[in-house]
Enzyme design. Sequence first.
Site, PDB file in Angstrom:
ATOM      1  N   CYS A 132       0.830  -1.206   0.000  1.00  0.00           N
ATOM      2  CA  CYS A 132       0.000   0.000   0.000  1.00  0.00           C
ATOM      3  C   CYS A 132       0.863   1.255   0.000  1.00  0.00           C
ATOM      4  O   CYS A 132       0.450   2.304  -0.495  1.00  0.00           O
ATOM      5  CB  CYS A 132      -0.962  -0.002   1.178  1.00  0.00           C
ATOM      6  N   HIS A 185      -1.300   2.211   7.781  1.00  0.00           N
ATOM      7  CA  HIS A 185      -1.682   2.236   6.363  1.00  0.00           C
ATOM      8  C   HIS A 185      -1.273   3.579   5.771  1.00  0.00           C
ATOM      9  O   HIS A 185      -1.372   4.612   6.429  1.00  0.00           O
ATOM     10  CB  HIS A 185      -3.194   2.046   6.249  1.00  0.00           C
ATOM     11  N   ASN A 215      -7.163   6.989   0.281  1.00  0.00           N
ATOM     12  CA  ASN A 215      -6.795   5.648   0.716  1.00  0.00           C
ATOM     13  C   ASN A 215      -6.553   4.804  -0.534  1.00  0.00           C
ATOM     14  O   ASN A 215      -7.454   4.648  -1.354  1.00  0.00           O
ATOM     15  CB  ASN A 215      -7.943   5.052   1.542  1.00  0.00           C
TER      16      ASN A 215
END
Length: 716
Positions: A295, A452, A476
């Site tokens: 990510c 994250h 995101n």
Amino acid sequence: MANHAKLVDQEIYRSPVDDFELNYQEYLNDDDDDKQEAPVAVSKAPKGKGSNHGLGCRMKGLFDGFGGTDLKTIMRHLRRRRPKSGQALTNFMLSGNMEKVVDQHVKDFVHHFGRINPENGRIMGALRGNDFFNFGGLHNNLGNTGKVYLDNLMKGKCGKKRKVHKFKPIVVEELDFGAPKPAVPATPKAPVAPVAPVIPAPAVTPQKPKVDEPTYADSVSDFGLDFETEREKCLRNKTLFEDPEFPATAASLYYRTPPRDRIIWKRPGEIIANPQLITQGESRFDVKQGALGDCWFLAALANITLYDALFYRIVPPNQSFTENYAGIFHFQFWHYGKWVDVVVDDRLPTVNNQLYYLHSADNTEFWSALVEKAYAKLHGGYENLDGGTTAEALEDFTGGLTEYFDLRKSEKAAVLAALVKGMEMGSLFGCSIDADANIKEAQLRNGLVCGHAYSITAIHSITYYGEDTTLLRLRNPWGNEKEWNGAWSDGSSEWSKIDEATKKQIDVQFARDGEFWMSFEDFFSNFTQMEVCNLTAEIFDEIAEMTGVNRATETVEEEHQWHEIMEDGEWSSKKGTAGGCNNNPSTYPKNPQFSTFFTAPQSSIEADGNVTVIVAVLQKYRRELRSKGKDVLPIGVSIYSLGAEGTARSPLTAQFFSQNRPIARTTVFVNTREVTVRFRVPPGQYVIVPCTFDAYDDAEFLLRVYANGTLKSSLL
């Protein structure tokens, strides 16, 4: 659930740029820099006259040009810099802003197309490669920025500002902390008809490759693959390219943990009838995470899609699934100080006819999956991309220099100043929330995910109940419903008080797409880390060459720009240059020492006579060495002043280090790829000493220095 950066567990986000851990108010009220002992053993010495360093210095330096150091002053500046159209503040390079300038250039015939069709972006005279292979395919929907760059590229006008090298994979077994040894030259096999290799379902216990099994580098040319040469060869032979450097085998997928699913490698034309490289222009929504814990990479890639000129530096527009298609693509990355061109075939890992790793929200679009494959090849395999930081990928996409901000130790006004100034200067931003070491990517009640990586894409000042409120737009990379659900989130009551025209101006969209707005106050309260990627004047010069758009003429005022120098070095126990930190006073002087001298134009010297400098040390090849059980080392850097009249022609001695304190340094040795130090000093000569925490640790590194002036450096 994807596994976020393992490096986070190792406290990678403990800020390496905090010299002495003071908060900003303490710095303003007290001149004593020795509030807290550093873990590096150094003798105490008087603070150098005219020099500033530490967290306080870094914070103070961020306020230059705002006229004050309080939150309201920064917000007033943000309102003044808000575009007349009412749009959110981003920077001129953002896709919408750049596209408007280029559109006007095209409309006014500032750019004359000569090698491509300005209507559809087709290369004039190009061969329709898909006619050979019956894979379908449509033309790429390039915006005007992409069309202008492609036309300039075809005319031979681009490439003067940035030298790009053919990528040569290293042989990890032969890496000996000197110059990496290239693979043994071999003649690549001729391409054959396309196939879809099948990887059997793996056993429960990972199978280690045989000792005599050749690595992917065994068949690599000593000079690397050339995209144009290989494509022309395939078109001439009417065959699809198969990459001999990064084959469609298990070795390219993993070195330790095999995929859980049965992998079949397929070309896009075998997955869908009409594949495209780019559909309707690149977008931050083209990047969706797959089964890989990268990510950090996705957050950076989503950020890059916001900047047309930066995007096309990574994804050259002279390739598609139509014109001259031969199953071969190439992508360009900044790699340890130089730009490299990474050539790959378009065979991608799939499960049930779906891409297994990174993919686009549009299943006909494949640029993001191919970029991920090229980046995996750059680092030796897909599994090597598991875990990292957004900063690392941003640097590899831009060639810029990234700084970390520990938001728990930073002044709120200084963070806002960094955001505003950074958006004005074209900086890129990422952020995250520290995760519990035993819980990976846990979602909080407010919708945010710990551990994250998010990207920050815009900042805007809005009037709410008569008061100014600063909003940030975040993204995101999962691109799904896991979003912030507090104030100013999608569909929240706060938006009902804002008129539709304003929401349209700042591009507010309510969708389960991973993008959301939140107040700066909530951002500062919830996030713990922020990363800022600074870009140099050379980058903007190249963008001007690519697009014909000069940043200086498009911004409201001329901003200071960073200038950069780079030096390669190594810590080698064999060569006696792995001295460790200053806890080892007898070996510390053996570390490589760099003498740096810089002058600055009057406009770069601030009111107190100082200039802002950033020093960064990046350790090389550590991601590639993971398969050998090696990872990043704890590293740091110290900077010493030689005084107004001082000069150094030979390395500094143990006696010097015992009698002089560094004017700036990393007090926390962090096991991350790169550490940075920001400080402010008068123009002059300084000695930079990069080091590992422990003596006799071997690694290669790249030293970079950024300053608003002329720079010179040499190894003592």
